[in-house]
Design a protein around this motif. Sequence first.
Motif, PDB file in Angstrom:
ATOM      1  N   VAL A  86       0.858  -1.185   0.000  1.00 47.55           N
ATOM      2  CA  VAL A  86       0.000   0.000   0.000  1.00 47.55           C
ATOM      3  C   VAL A  86       0.891   1.229   0.000  1.00 47.55           C
ATOM      4  N   ASP A  87       0.303   2.404  -0.252  1.00 48.44           N
ATOM      5  CA  ASP A  87       1.104   3.606  -0.475  1.00 48.44           C
ATOM      6  C   ASP A  87       1.567   4.345   0.767  1.00 48.44           C
ATOM      7  N   SER A  88       0.963   4.097   1.937  1.00 47.78           N
ATOM      8  CA  SER A  88       1.346   4.883   3.115  1.00 47.78           C
ATOM      9  C   SER A  88       0.897   4.195   4.398  1.00 47.78           C
ATOM     10  N   ARG A  89       1.464   4.655   5.507  1.00 46.88           N
ATOM     11  CA  ARG A  89       1.027   4.137   6.799  1.00 46.88           C
ATOM     12  C   ARG A  89      -0.437   4.505   7.047  1.00 46.88           C
ATOM     13  N   ALA A  90      -0.865   5.673   6.623  1.00 51.81           N
ATOM     14  CA  ALA A  90      -2.264   6.079   6.811  1.00 51.81           C
ATOM     15  C   ALA A  90      -3.195   5.094   6.108  1.00 51.81           C
ATOM     16  N   THR A  91      -2.843   4.703   4.889  1.00 50.86           N
ATOM     17  CA  THR A  91      -3.648   3.717   4.176  1.00 50.86           C
ATOM     18  C   THR A  91      -3.628   2.394   4.926  1.00 50.86           C
ATOM     19  N   LEU A  92      -2.466   2.020   5.436  1.00 50.94           N
ATOM     20  CA  LEU A  92      -2.333   0.782   6.200  1.00 50.94           C
ATOM     21  C   LEU A  92      -3.227   0.805   7.443  1.00 50.94           C
ATOM     22  N   GLU A  93      -3.280   1.931   8.133  1.00 45.52           N
ATOM     23  CA  GLU A  93      -4.127   2.050   9.324  1.00 45.52           C
ATOM     24  C   GLU A  93      -5.607   1.920   8.974  1.00 45.52           C
ATOM     25  N   GLY A  94      -6.028   2.561   7.886  1.00 51.46           N
ATOM     26  CA  GLY A  94      -7.420   2.439   7.461  1.00 51.46           C
ATOM     27  C   GLY A  94      -7.749   1.028   7.015  1.00 51.46           C
ATOM     28  N   LEU A  95      -6.812   0.410   6.348  1.00 54.67           N
ATOM     29  CA  LEU A  95      -6.993  -0.958   5.881  1.00 54.67           C
ATOM     30  C   LEU A  95      -7.114  -1.928   7.049  1.00 54.67           C
ATOM     31  N   ARG A  96      -6.399  -1.658   8.121  1.00 57.62           N
ATOM     32  CA  ARG A  96      -6.475  -2.518   9.309  1.00 57.62           C
ATOM     33  C   ARG A  96      -7.920  -2.591   9.796  1.00 57.62           C
ATOM     34  N   GLU A  97      -8.594  -1.468   9.879  1.00 56.06           N
ATOM     35  CA  GLU A  97      -9.986  -1.440  10.337  1.00 56.06           C
ATOM     36  C   GLU A  97     -10.902  -2.184   9.370  1.00 56.06           C
ATOM     37  N   ARG A  98     -10.667  -2.023   8.085  1.00 60.59           N
ATOM     38  CA  ARG A  98     -11.478  -2.728   7.085  1.00 60.59           C
ATOM     39  C   ARG A  98     -11.297  -4.238   7.187  1.00 60.59           C
ATOM     40  N   MET A  99     -10.061  -4.667   7.409  1.00 57.29           N
ATOM     41  CA  MET A  99      -9.809  -6.101   7.525  1.00 57.29           C
ATOM     42  C   MET A  99     -10.476  -6.684   8.758  1.00 57.29           C
ATOM     43  N   VAL A 100     -10.452  -5.961   9.870  1.00 59.27           N
ATOM     44  CA  VAL A 100     -11.151  -6.409  11.076  1.00 59.27           C
ATOM     45  C   VAL A 100     -12.638  -6.562  10.773  1.00 59.27           C
ATOM     46  N   ALA A 101     -13.221  -5.564  10.118  1.00 57.99           N
ATOM     47  CA  ALA A 101     -14.647  -5.606   9.791  1.00 57.99           C
ATOM     48  C   ALA A 101     -14.976  -6.753   8.831  1.00 57.99           C
ATOM     49  N   ALA A 102     -14.015  -7.122   7.980  1.00 61.79           N
ATOM     50  CA  ALA A 102     -14.232  -8.210   7.029  1.00 61.79           C
ATOM     51  C   ALA A 102     -13.946  -9.582   7.624  1.00 61.79           C
ATOM     52  N   GLY A 103     -13.493  -9.618   8.889  1.00 66.67           N
ATOM     53  CA  GLY A 103     -13.326 -10.893   9.578  1.00 66.67           C
ATOM     54  C   GLY A 103     -11.919 -11.431   9.672  1.00 66.67           C
ATOM     55  N   ALA A 104     -10.914 -10.605   9.419  1.00 64.76           N
ATOM     56  CA  ALA A 104      -9.534 -11.084   9.501  1.00 64.76           C
ATOM     57  C   ALA A 104      -9.071 -11.154  10.952  1.00 64.76           C
ATOM     58  N   GLU A 105      -8.204 -12.102  11.241  1.00 63.32           N
ATOM     59  CA  GLU A 105      -7.427 -12.085  12.484  1.00 63.32           C
ATOM     60  C   GLU A 105      -6.302 -11.113  12.201  1.00 63.32           C
ATOM     61  N   ILE A 106      -6.062 -10.178  13.101  1.00 60.14           N
ATOM     62  CA  ILE A 106      -5.173  -9.079  12.757  1.00 60.14           C
ATOM     63  C   ILE A 106      -4.115  -8.852  13.824  1.00 60.14           C
ATOM     64  N   GLY A 107      -2.943  -8.437  13.394  1.00 61.79           N
ATOM     65  CA  GLY A 107      -1.866  -8.084  14.308  1.00 61.79           C
ATOM     66  C   GLY A 107      -1.797  -6.576  14.477  1.00 61.79           C
ATOM     67  N   GLU A 108      -0.660  -6.120  14.940  1.00 63.09           N
ATOM     68  CA  GLU A 108      -0.429  -4.688  15.131  1.00 63.09           C
ATOM     69  C   GLU A 108       0.515  -4.187  14.040  1.00 63.09           C
ATOM     70  N   ILE A 109       0.389  -2.923  13.703  1.00 62.08           N
ATOM     71  CA  ILE A 109       1.301  -2.312  12.742  1.00 62.08           C
ATOM     72  C   ILE A 109       2.652  -2.169  13.422  1.00 62.08           C
ATOM     73  N   GLN A 110       3.695  -2.624  12.722  1.00 60.90           N
ATOM     74  CA  GLN A 110       5.045  -2.542  13.279  1.00 60.90           C
ATOM     75  C   GLN A 110       6.004  -2.090  12.187  1.00 60.90           C
ATOM     76  N   ARG A 111       7.141  -1.601  12.603  1.00 64.57           N
ATOM     77  CA  ARG A 111       8.150  -1.202  11.625  1.00 64.57           C
ATOM     78  C   ARG A 111       9.178  -2.318  11.518  1.00 64.57           C
ATOM     79  N   LEU A 112       9.378  -2.786  10.301  1.00 64.08           N
ATOM     80  CA  LEU A 112      10.384  -3.804  10.011  1.00 64.08           C
ATOM     81  C   LEU A 112      11.327  -3.224   8.966  1.00 64.08           C
ATOM     82  N   GLY A 113      12.491  -2.806   9.395  1.00 65.36           N
ATOM     83  CA  GLY A 113      13.431  -2.161   8.476  1.00 65.36           C
ATOM     84  C   GLY A 113      12.819  -0.902   7.911  1.00 65.36           C
ATOM     85  N   GLY A 114      12.773  -0.801   6.599  1.00 64.86           N
ATOM     86  CA  GLY A 114      12.228   0.380   5.934  1.00 64.86           C
ATOM     87  C   GLY A 114      10.758   0.260   5.586  1.00 64.86           C
ATOM     88  N   GLU A 115      10.052  -0.630   6.248  1.00 56.74           N
ATOM     89  CA  GLU A 115       8.642  -0.872   5.939  1.00 56.74           C
ATOM     90  C   GLU A 115       7.780  -0.814   7.198  1.00 56.74           C
TER      91      GLU A 115
END
Length: 141
Positions: A86-115
Amino acid sequence: MPVTLGFNHVATCTADLDRLTQFYLEAFDGKVTFEMAATDDHPRMAIIDLGGGAALNVFEVAEDSIVGQRGTMGARGPIDHFGIAVDSRATLEGLRERMVAAGAEIGEIQRLGGEWSLFFRDPDGMELEVCAHSAPNDVVD
């Protein structure tokens, strides 16, 4: 410089094509670009466009024919997981909520190297990752 342009698609198997397709449509605004009914020599399948030239080619097969333990790293079969960009952390944060609503088991956003990285499990229990490039001055929460 690599001759390739990156990934074109990742092929995966599911026992419930309709359920898995619906998840990617709801969570990622994916678009089904091709569907094929099962034939004698080929399983039912769908191609789901995830944007940026990346797609999932999903084959519906009997659950007992899917190799590996999807919940265990190193035992998941030939594909351990794949990352969706995805293009940004903001998009990633919004996507996290959508995935929860769609029924995904979800982790936390973390920084791994440059990502920025977010691991989740889709409705079949397959662990996947969504990534966004981070800027050098991005702060970890």
